[in-house]
Design an enzyme around this catalytic site. Structure first.
Site, short mmCIF file in Angstrom:
data_model
loop_
_atom_site.label_atom_id
_atom_site.label_comp_id
_atom_site.label_asym_id
_atom_site.label_seq_id
_atom_site.Cartn_x
_atom_site.Cartn_y
_atom_site.Cartn_z
N TYR A 142 -7.99 42.06 -43.32
CA TYR A 142 -7.85 43.49 -43.57
C TYR A 142 -9.15 44.25 -43.25
CZ TYR A 142 -3.29 43.77 -45.92
OH TYR A 142 -1.96 43.78 -46.21
N LYS A 192 -4.37 28.23 -44.45
CA LYS A 192 -3.91 27.49 -43.27
C LYS A 192 -5.08 26.66 -42.76
CE LYS A 192 -0.63 27.92 -40.80
NZ LYS A 192 0.49 26.96 -40.58
N ASP A 225 2.36 28.56 -45.12
CA ASP A 225 3.76 28.59 -44.66
C ASP A 225 4.64 27.72 -45.55
OD1 ASP A 225 2.39 26.37 -43.67
OD2 ASP A 225 3.52 26.28 -41.80
N ASP A 249 -0.60 39.29 -49.37
CA ASP A 249 0.27 40.46 -49.17
C ASP A 249 1.70 39.98 -48.96
OD1 ASP A 249 0.94 43.17 -48.70
OD2 ASP A 249 0.89 42.79 -46.53
N ASP A 253 5.09 39.80 -51.84
CA ASP A 253 6.38 40.46 -51.64
C ASP A 253 7.51 39.45 -51.82
OD1 ASP A 253 5.33 42.96 -51.12
OD2 ASP A 253 6.58 43.28 -49.35
C1 IPM Z 1 0.24 46.13 -50.86
C2 IPM Z 1 0.60 47.03 -49.71
C3 IPM Z 1 -0.70 47.45 -49.04
C4 IPM Z 1 -1.34 46.23 -48.42
C5 IPM Z 1 -0.55 48.60 -48.01
C6 IPM Z 1 0.16 49.80 -48.59
C7 IPM Z 1 -1.88 48.99 -47.44
O1 IPM Z 1 1.48 46.40 -48.86
O2 IPM Z 1 -0.50 46.56 -51.75
O3 IPM Z 1 0.73 44.99 -50.87
O4 IPM Z 1 -1.00 45.84 -47.29
O5 IPM Z 1 -2.19 45.64 -49.07
MG MG Z 2 2.18 44.51 -49.53
#
Ligand code: IPM
Ligand code: MG
Length: 368
Positions: A142, A192, A225, A249, A253
């Site tokens: 990032y 990884k 993975d 990230d 999710d």
């Molecule tokens: C998160 C989001 C952020 C990230 C975005 C909105 C910049 O997806 O907090 O997971 O990628 O970190």
């Molecule tokens: Mg995210």
């Protein structure tokens, strides 16, 4: 002791409406539990861009550095899609993370029993699930340099750099081990190392920190993975998952969806201790700004409310009141009150954002 300070950055989309419910909860804790906060509010993301032409004003950044904790709603929206990269709403959020040095991002993925049937996985695979993802938040791909879109032999090339120093890995590993000790005492570190040097260093440093100071915690390593696969195959094998910024990230999710609703999940981003001993901190829901439902009273305020619970626990040392709030949310769900995101298509009339807030406050009252 001085009244602790909170900076509220409601942001964009559903951010302001879910934050309205959080403000009611904060008032409740002031009135009924004598937990008072010195609250200030400011703009972030598209809202800041609209007012100032930047996704985070320098004055707001300075305020964030001074307060005891920041509460953030959400940033982004289609209106800002065509903005220059440096002005996009997300840059405001990333600037806060980076300049406050919030390196440890805690993302709990907890399956509320009342919602277990909402998961895309079978109930027995997810019921009782309680994972904590610790995502490194201020380094890796990032932020690594070089980055950009360049030209090489008349063709464009896009570059980002995955870069980790051993100190960056060391400090976030310590956060994960400390948390594990207060939970299931297990850490699984994901990278990884089979293809990336940064992954090899990650594994080495995590192992060194473990051997030196946390040998009592059970440590395992997994390629990221495989970790993604194991998260959907048998998520309950995990307690704390420690991983880098980009893998974190994605994995968070994935873990979030296991629980049935993104609308339920809070997060904490923690940095180094300030002079008063509190860690630099920002709390925010995992969900985004959901522009499609904004302003309709459909948003679920629970994730943002639970983020405030995390603030009570990690910034203000009020673990009991954090638990009180978490249990109130859980009881509301168990009683069948649901916002639209938690209902089947034929489930009847959903509770609005403020009705969900009402129900949580009623449960808080009942807890006294
Ligand atoms: C998160 C989001 C952020 C990230 C975005 C909105 C910049 O997806 O907090 O997971 O990628 O970190
Ligand atoms: Mg995210």
């Amino acid at each position: 002791m001085n009244t602790p300070s909170l900076l509220v950055l409601a942001g964009d989309g559903i951010g302001p409406e879910v934050m309205d419910e959080v403000k009611r909860i904060i008032t409740w804790f002031g009135d009924k539990r004598d937990l008072r906060f010195d609250l200030s509010e400011d703009l972030v993301g598209g809202a800041a861009y609209d007012a100032h032409g930047v996704p985070l004003h320098d004055d707001t950044m300075a305020k964030a550095q001074e307060v005891d904790a920041v509460l953030l709603g959400a940033v982004g929206g289609p209106k800002y899609d065509d903005l220059d990269f440096s002005l996009k709403p997300e840059r405001g959020l990333l600037r806060l993370r980076k300049e406050m040095d919030l390196f440890a991002n805690l993302r709990p993925a907890q399956c509320f029993d009342a919602l277990a049937d909402f998961s895309s996985l079978k109930r027995d695979i997810v019921s009782g699930l309680d994972i904590m993802i610790v995502r490194e938040l201020t380094s890796g791909s990032y932020f690594g340099e070089p980055r950009g879109i360049f030209e090489e032999n008349g063709k464009r090339v896009g570059i980002n750099t995955q870069r980790y120093t051993e100190d960056e890995i060391d400090r976030v590993a310590r956060s994960a081990f400390e948390l594990a000790r207060k939970r299931g005492n297990k850490v699984c570190s994901m990278e990884k190392a089979n293809v990336m040097e940064s992954g090899i260093l990650w594994r080495d440093v995590v192992t060194e920190v473990h051997q030196a100071d946390y040998a009592d915690v059970e440590l395992s390593h997994m390629y990221a993975d495989n970790g993604a696969m194991q998260l959907v195959r048998n998520p309950k094998q995990f307690d704390v998952i420690l991983t880098d910024n980009l893998f974190g990230d994605i994995l968070s999710d994935c873990a979030a969806m296991l629980t049935g609703s993104l609308g339920m999940l809070p997060s904490a981003s923690l940095g180094l201790p300030m002079e008063n001993g509190r860690p630099k901190a920002m709390y925010e829901p995992v969900h985004g700004s959901a522009p499609d439902i904004m302003g309709k009273g459909l948003a679920n305020p629970s994730a943002c409310i639970l983020s405030f619970a995390m603030a009570l626990r990690y910034s203000f040392d009020h673990g009991e009141d954090a638990t009180r709030l978490e249990q109130a949310v859980e009881k509301v769900l168990a009683s069948g009150v649901r916002t639209a995101d938690l209902m089947q298509a034929d489930g009847g009339k959903p509770a609005s954002t403020s009705e969900m807030g009402d129900a949580i406050i009623a449960e808080l009252d009942a807890s006294l």
